[in-house]
Design a protein around this motif. Structure first.
Motif, PDB file in Angstrom:
ATOM      1  N   THR A   7       0.855  -1.189   0.000  1.00 17.87           N
ATOM      2  CA  THR A   7       0.000   0.000   0.000  1.00 17.87           C
ATOM      3  C   THR A   7       0.893   1.241   0.000  1.00 17.87           C
ATOM      4  O   THR A   7       1.979   1.238   0.569  1.00 17.87           O
ATOM      5  N   GLY A   8       0.416   2.288  -0.675  1.00 21.06           N
ATOM      6  CA  GLY A   8       1.247   3.483  -0.809  1.00 21.06           C
ATOM      7  C   GLY A   8       2.380   3.297  -1.800  1.00 21.06           C
ATOM      8  O   GLY A   8       3.434   3.919  -1.686  1.00 21.06           O
ATOM      9  N   GLY A  11       4.207   6.288  -3.613  1.00 22.05           N
ATOM     10  CA  GLY A  11       4.929   7.269  -2.814  1.00 22.05           C
ATOM     11  C   GLY A  11       6.432   7.102  -2.892  1.00 22.05           C
ATOM     12  O   GLY A  11       6.969   6.248  -3.616  1.00 22.05           O
ATOM     13  N   ASP A  32      -2.651   2.493  -4.253  1.00 22.37           N
ATOM     14  CA  ASP A  32      -2.434   3.893  -3.872  1.00 22.37           C
ATOM     15  C   ASP A  32      -3.704   4.689  -4.184  1.00 22.37           C
ATOM     16  O   ASP A  32      -4.425   4.358  -5.136  1.00 22.37           O
ATOM     17  N   LYS A  43       3.878  11.353  -8.338  1.00 23.93           N
ATOM     18  CA  LYS A  43       3.622   9.944  -8.023  1.00 23.93           C
ATOM     19  C   LYS A  43       3.549   9.108  -9.298  1.00 23.93           C
ATOM     20  O   LYS A  43       3.990   7.954  -9.321  1.00 23.93           O
ATOM     21  N   ALA A  86       0.912   3.004   3.163  1.00 19.27           N
ATOM     22  CA  ALA A  86      -0.012   4.092   2.851  1.00 19.27           C
ATOM     23  C   ALA A  86      -0.385   4.852   4.122  1.00 19.27           C
ATOM     24  O   ALA A  86      -0.760   4.252   5.132  1.00 19.27           O
ATOM     25  N   LYS A  88      -1.366   9.261   5.469  1.00 24.25           N
ATOM     26  CA  LYS A  88      -1.273  10.710   5.306  1.00 24.25           C
ATOM     27  C   LYS A  88      -0.108  11.147   6.178  1.00 24.25           C
ATOM     28  O   LYS A  88      -0.126  10.952   7.398  1.00 24.25           O
TER      29      LYS A  88
END
Length: 341
Positions: A7-8, A11, A32, A43, A86, A88
């Motif tokens: 996940t993510g 990034g 993502d 990205k 992932a 913030k």
């Protein structure tokens, strides 16, 4: 061939990790949501090489939408492990949008864990943060440090909450979990809001460097390739030790004072810094400093990249991928003060 969910993946760290896993012969399913925290185009650039690899599959999805939405977005394959990057990110922005951080980092992680439970996926590496230590007085930071009432930003609180959630699912559903606490990761593709990236751009454009406080705060800057190596070692440890639950630091164990960092970035860019001293920022900690003893014992983790070499690689990447930034105020007519750094 191992099949891994990252996940993510679009990034900074996620794209480097995905490339490393593919090079190691894994199949990578990347997820993502293109959070608008910074430009999606950056990205997309991170994903460009991954999209060309036959063993990489990209799935746009938002963890906040629930386990059913996650299941609908991902291919119905057998997953050997999940690497959950992932989130913030960012301490300062979390003070302005605390609810958004809770939704992404706590609710999103809960939904991912529920999806894993529903699909009997038992292995998770969770990306935590050195922010969970707050202003812990004892240094270097050890994983067994009591952290109740330590977090001093919403971002830090969400990461510590994520660790608590992973323990809950380990206890209830026998998931194997490694919480990896990252320490100020830098290198090519670093987010544009982070200090090294911001300082390099300002220096290159002839602008002043903002210094919050007196410049004595220190960070344990860790090159991205070293962090990725730690993640890969952590994943192998999990897969070889089913039923485990561990938390490790993945830092460089060499904190660098802010003024020394600015001098080093200036040297890497080839520009003498001009400084502008500003008040301390709320939520900032005085120091981050990883004790890597446990990660070395369990994983064989040993970061190898000196700051100067990491900065050289970052600046080389930045010069190849210039960013357009807004014009700043003209420099004051003062002499550079690099000698004081």
């Amino acid at each position: 061939m191992r099949t891994l969910l990252v996940t993510g993946c679009a990034g900074f760290i996620g794209s480097h990790l995905s490339e490393r896993l593919l090079a190691d012969g894994c199949r990578v399913i990347g997820l993502d949501n293109f959070d608008p925290f910074y430009d999606r185009q950056l990205k997309e650039q991170n994903l460009a090489a991954l999209r060309r690899h036959s063993h990489f599959t990209f799935c746009p999805a938002d963890l906040r939408h629930g386990p059913e939405a996650i299941a609908a977005a991902l291919p119905p394959v057998t997953y050997d492990a999940v690497i959950h990057l992932a989130a913030k990110a960012g301490v300062g922005p979390s003070l302005r949008e605390p609810a958004a951080y809770m939704e992404n980092n706590v609710l999103g992680t809960t939904h991912l864990l529920e999806w894993m439970r529903q699909h009997d996926i038992k292995t998770l590496l969770f990306a935590s943060s050195s922010s969970v230590y707050g202003n812990t007085p004892a240094t270097p930071f050890r994983e067994d440090e009591p952290l109740l009432a330590r977090c001093i930003s919403p971002y830090a609180a969400t990461k510590l909450a994520g660790e608590e959630l992973t323990f809950t699912y380990h206890h209830l559903y026998q998931m194997s979990v490694l919480n990896a606490r990252f320490f100020t990761v830098y290198g090519p593709r670093q987010r544009p809001d982070l200090a090294i990236h911001k300082f390099a751009r300002l220096l290159r454009d002839g602008q002043r460097i903002p210094v919050y406080g007196d410049g004595s705060t220190s960070r344990d800057y860790t090159f991205v390739a070293d962090t990725v190596e730690g993640i890969v070692r952590g994943l192998n440890y999990l897969l070889n030790n089913p039923g485990t639950y561990e938390t490790v630091n993945l830092g460089n164990s060499q904190p660098v004072p802010l003024l020394d960092l600015i001098a080093a970035v200036g040297e890497a860019v080839g520009v003498t810094p001009f400084l502008e001293f500003l008040p301390d920022q709320p939520g900032d900690v005085a120091i981050t400093y990883a004790d890597n003893t446990k990660a070395n014992r369990l994983l064989g983790y040993e970061p190898r990249t000196p700051l100067a070499e990491g900065l050289r690689q970052f600046v080389a990447w930045l010069n190849e991928k210039p960013l357009v930034v807004a014009d700043a105020a003209a420099l004051p007519a003062v002499a550079p003060i690099a000698a004081t750094l």
